[in-house]
Each structure stands twice: as structure tokens, then as C-alpha cells.
Design a protein around this motif. Structure first.
Motif, short mmCIF file in Angstrom:
data_model
loop_
_atom_site.label_atom_id
_atom_site.label_comp_id
_atom_site.label_asym_id
_atom_site.label_seq_id
_atom_site.Cartn_x
_atom_site.Cartn_y
_atom_site.Cartn_z
N PRO A 242 3.91 1.01 9.11
CA PRO A 242 3.09 1.25 8.30
C PRO A 242 3.57 2.80 7.65
O PRO A 242 4.99 3.34 7.56
N TYR A 243 2.90 3.40 6.63
CA TYR A 243 3.31 4.27 5.55
C TYR A 243 3.70 5.30 6.77
O TYR A 243 2.76 5.89 7.56
N ALA B 151 -2.91 3.08 5.35
CA ALA B 151 -2.12 2.33 5.57
C ALA B 151 -2.07 1.62 7.29
O ALA B 151 -2.13 2.27 8.26
N THR B 152 -1.83 0.28 7.64
CA THR B 152 -1.32 -0.21 8.25
C THR B 152 -0.32 -1.25 7.95
O THR B 152 0.25 -1.13 6.91
N ALA B 153 0.28 -1.84 9.11
CA ALA B 153 1.70 -2.58 9.54
C ALA B 153 1.28 -3.64 8.38
O ALA B 153 0.84 -4.38 8.48
N THR B 154 1.79 -4.93 7.49
CA THR B 154 1.87 -5.36 7.08
C THR B 154 2.18 -6.36 7.45
O THR B 154 1.88 -7.67 7.43
N SER C 39 -0.79 4.08 10.41
CA SER C 39 0.60 5.58 9.51
C SER C 39 -0.04 6.70 10.68
O SER C 39 -1.66 6.63 11.54
#
Length: 147
Positions: free
Chosen positions: A52-53, A43-46, A105
Motif C-alpha cells: 500500500p501507500y 490506503a491498502t494494497a490493490t 499503510s
């Protein structure tokens, strides 16, 4: 005050099954948390500057099983790992900051796999305890029947 398990109406076979059952529940929650971490490892920052997660952690505690009067394992808390997030250079990503870096993450898949292996082995050991307890109960009933 903890009641001496030997003075209770329950026999050792029932107590061992209750202890193993509580451990099964705790390890089941642990496996769910680890599985969620693994599923979100990439997961990455959106959004730019967003997080992120975050890896989840689980802690256990002893709790009193009122039915048997013995201490069993239980889940104390599911928390968040305070380890820092990694960063990756990806200027085209929607979550990239002004310099082109995206937060990733803080989940380490190797750590999670080791934790999952340990949880599965503990779960399997407790299943074996329950199977053995049932076998002992069956053998006891057979002995009483044949006497």
C-alpha cells in the motif's frame, strides 16, 4: 568559508527575513508531505501481495544562502518510512493474499497530526518574524524621515 553576516551589506532585518523565508519554504514542504501521508492513511494494497501507500518522511539540512552568506534551513530529502505495513483480515478485498489478509499503510494519523501541528506552529512563528522585520523597517524609515 562562511562570511560573517555583520560584515555584509545586508542589515539584520533583511537577514532575519531571509532566514525566516527559507524556514517558511521548508515548513511548507513538510506540511505538504504530512498532508499527503494523512490523505493516504487508509490506503491498502490493490493487488494480492502488493504494497500500500508508504509513509513519506522529510529531513532537513543547513545550506548556504549565497546572497546573504548565512546558513539557512532547506529540505535534504523526502524519503520513505521503513516501518512495516500493518495487515487487516478482509478476504473479499482485491488486494487480499491467499490467507485473506490485506496490507495497510504504515501511516499513523496521530503521529502525522502532531507533526502537522509542529510544522504549522513553526510556519506561523516564521511569518511573525517576517511581519516584525517589516515593522522594524517601517519604523526605521519613519525615524529617518522625521529626523
Amino acid at each position: 568559508m562562511i562570511v560573517d553576516p555583520l560584515s555584509r551589506q545586508d542589515d539584520g532585518i533583511t537577514l532575519s527575513s531571509r532566514l525566516a523565508s527559507a524556514a517558511l519554504q521548508a515548513q511548507s514542504v513538510r506540511m505538504r508531505v504530512v498532508s499527503e501521508n494523512i490523505a493516504n492513511a487508509d490506503a491498502t494494497a490493490t493487488t494480492p501481495g502488493g504494497d500500500p501507500y508508504t509513509r513519506k518522511t522529510i529531513t532537513f539540512r543547513q545550506e548556504l544562502d549565497r546572497a546573504s552568506g548565512v546558513r539557512v534551513v532547506g529540505v535534504r530529502n523526502i524519503g520513505a518510512d521503513k516501518a512495516p505495513f500493518g495487515v487487516r483480515f478482509d478476504p473479499g478485498h482485491p488486494g487480499a493474499d491467499a490467507e485473506g489478509y490485506v496490507k495497510v499503510s504504515n501511516v499513523n494519523v496521530l503521529v502525522e497530526m502532531a507533526d502537522l501541528r509542529e510544522a504549522v506552529r513553526s510556519y506561523e512563528a516564521n511569518v511573525q518574524i517576517i511581519k516584525f522585520s517589516r515593522s522594524l523597517s517601517s519604523m526605521t524609515i519613519d525615524l529617518l524621515r522625521n529626523s
